[in-house]
Scaffold this active site. Structure first.
Site, PDB file in Angstrom:
ATOM      1  N   ARG A 243       1.212  -0.881  -0.048  1.00  0.00           N
ATOM      2  CA  ARG A 243       0.114   0.070   0.042  1.00  0.00           C
ATOM      3  C   ARG A 243       0.981   1.703  -0.204  1.00  0.00           C
ATOM      4  NH1 ARG A 243      -3.843  -2.755  -1.731  1.00  0.00           N
ATOM      5  NH2 ARG A 243      -5.245  -3.201  -1.173  1.00  0.00           N
ATOM      6  N   GLU A 272      -3.406   7.883  -4.023  1.00  0.00           N
ATOM      7  CA  GLU A 272      -4.046   7.185  -5.118  1.00  0.00           C
ATOM      8  C   GLU A 272      -5.061   8.297  -5.361  1.00  0.00           C
ATOM      9  OE1 GLU A 272      -3.749   3.123  -5.256  1.00  0.00           O
ATOM     10  OE2 GLU A 272      -1.854   2.789  -4.550  1.00  0.00           O
ATOM     11  N   HIS A 290      -1.568   0.429  -9.506  1.00  0.00           N
ATOM     12  CA  HIS A 290      -1.266  -0.197  -8.646  1.00  0.00           C
ATOM     13  C   HIS A 290      -2.608  -1.087  -9.454  1.00  0.00           C
ATOM     14  CE1 HIS A 290      -3.935  -0.311  -5.144  1.00  0.00           C
ATOM     15  NE2 HIS A 290      -3.756  -1.707  -4.894  1.00  0.00           N
TER      16      HIS A 290
HETATM   17  C1  GLV Z   1      -4.631  -4.831  -3.936  1.00  0.00           C
HETATM   18  O1  GLV Z   1      -3.975  -3.812  -4.086  1.00  0.00           O
HETATM   19  C2  GLV Z   1      -5.587  -5.659  -3.564  1.00  0.00           C
HETATM   20  O2  GLV Z   1      -5.703  -5.394  -1.746  1.00  0.00           O
HETATM   21  O3  GLV Z   1      -6.231  -6.878  -3.732  1.00  0.00           O
END
Ligand code: GLV
Length: 324
Positions: A243, A272, A290
């Site tokens: 993250r 983000e 991402h």
């Molecule tokens: C992606 O970032 C997820 O948490 O699946």
């Protein structure tokens, strides 16, 4: 007939599963993130029994309170991470929360290696170089990168994905794996000849590649800050597929421009979808938007698993991936 609201278009496999279970499925008709007001409005209007949500939906106390009044029993996140949901508020509202672990482990581990190899072998930089017409013939000193094989790979967070990355590093690249986690795992150490380090700092000081796999928690926010970046080797690379807020992005930009570390490759960002403008100016960083779990196969499995969590919850069973 029970109703499920899906906050955005997802792979059909998930929708089919819900429909086959006999639910009415309503999908946000616009292929974009709903604002909080829009989400609240949809929940009030649709009055779903379950919401299939995405990591871009902020499920806070206000949304949960409206959801409770509207009869929602579960928010099933189509993501392994669930930092977008206020778990305390969900508990208070008596609403279940589920996630989709496991099905994306291999894909995220692959993406982590795609990033690791791409930054070490300067792939994006070399691609830009070639497209700019700068390649005039093989040169012994052109675009020299770094080997991953036989290096020390430091894993921060030895969950499913961190362990898979460690597996590939040790078995595929003969890397020496060191790791930090809140829990030590002796079986893992024996299997991969990996070594535990009791602090994040020790991993940062020793590793040639540091790969982050921790959840976002108050304790991991800015886990990587200026002070810790300074502890890394000037030849080291930092990879993040966890993250964004785990790294202080301004500090990362500074460390890359000052040469405190050699490079970074990140799939997630602090705010983000915004990206720290200073990072965009740098050549020694690779940025992917991402997409670490974004393969056709895996996104379909994530959608199906989110649906399975809903089906279990609405059948009075415990969802297989209930977040506790
Ligand atoms: C992606 O970032 C997820 O948490 O699946």
């Amino acid at each position: 007939m029970a109703k499920v609201f899906v906050t955005r278009k997802i792979p059909e496999a998930g929708i089919t599963k819900l429909k086959n279970a006999g639910y009415e499925v309503e999908v946000n008709p616009e292929d974009r993130v709903l604002s909080k007001d829009e989400l609240v409005k949809q929940i009030k209007q649709v009055k779903p029994d379950a919401v299939l949500a995405l990591l871009t939906d902020k499920i806070d106390a206000e949304v949960l309170s409206v959801a409770k009044d509207s009869g929602v029993r579960i928010f099933a996140n189509m993501a392994v991470g669930f930092d977008n949901v206020d778990l305390e508020a969900a508990k208070k509202a008596g609403i279940m929360v589920a996630n989709t672990p496991g099905v994306l482990t291999d894909t995220v581990a692959e993406h982590t290696f795609a990033l690791m190899l791409a930054i070490a072998h300067r792939i994006s930089e070399a691609d830009r170089f070639a497209r700019a017409g700068k390649y005039h013939g093989w040169e012994p000193m052109m675009l020299l990168g770094t080997d991953l094989s036989y290096k020390t790979v430091g894993i921060l967070g030895l969950g499913r994905i961190g362990s898979r990355v460690a597996h590939h590093a040790a078995k595929g690249f003969n890397a020496h794996v060191i790791y930090y986690d809140v829990k030590r795992n002796l079986d893992f150490e024996a299997e991969f000849l990996a070594e535990f380090r009791p602090t994040v700092e020790e991993v940062l000081r020793e590793a040639d590649f540091v790969s982050i796999h921790v959840p976002l928690l108050p304790t991991t926010h800015h886990l990587i800050n200026a002070e810790r970046l300074r502890m890394m080797k000037p030849t080291a690379y930092l990879i993040n597929t966890s993250r964004g807020p785990v790294i202080d992005e301004k500090a990362l930009a500074l460390s890359l421009s000052k040469g405190w570390i050699r490079g970074a490759a990140i799939d997630v960002f602090e705010n983000e979808p915004k990206i720290e403008p200073e990072l965009l100016k740098l050549d020694n960083i690779i940025l992917t938007p991402h997409i670490a779990s974004a393969t056709e196969e895996t996104r379909a499995k994530m959608a199906e698993l989110a649906a399975e969590n809903i089906i279990a919850a609405l059948s009075g069973k415990e969802p297989p991936n209930l977040v506790k």
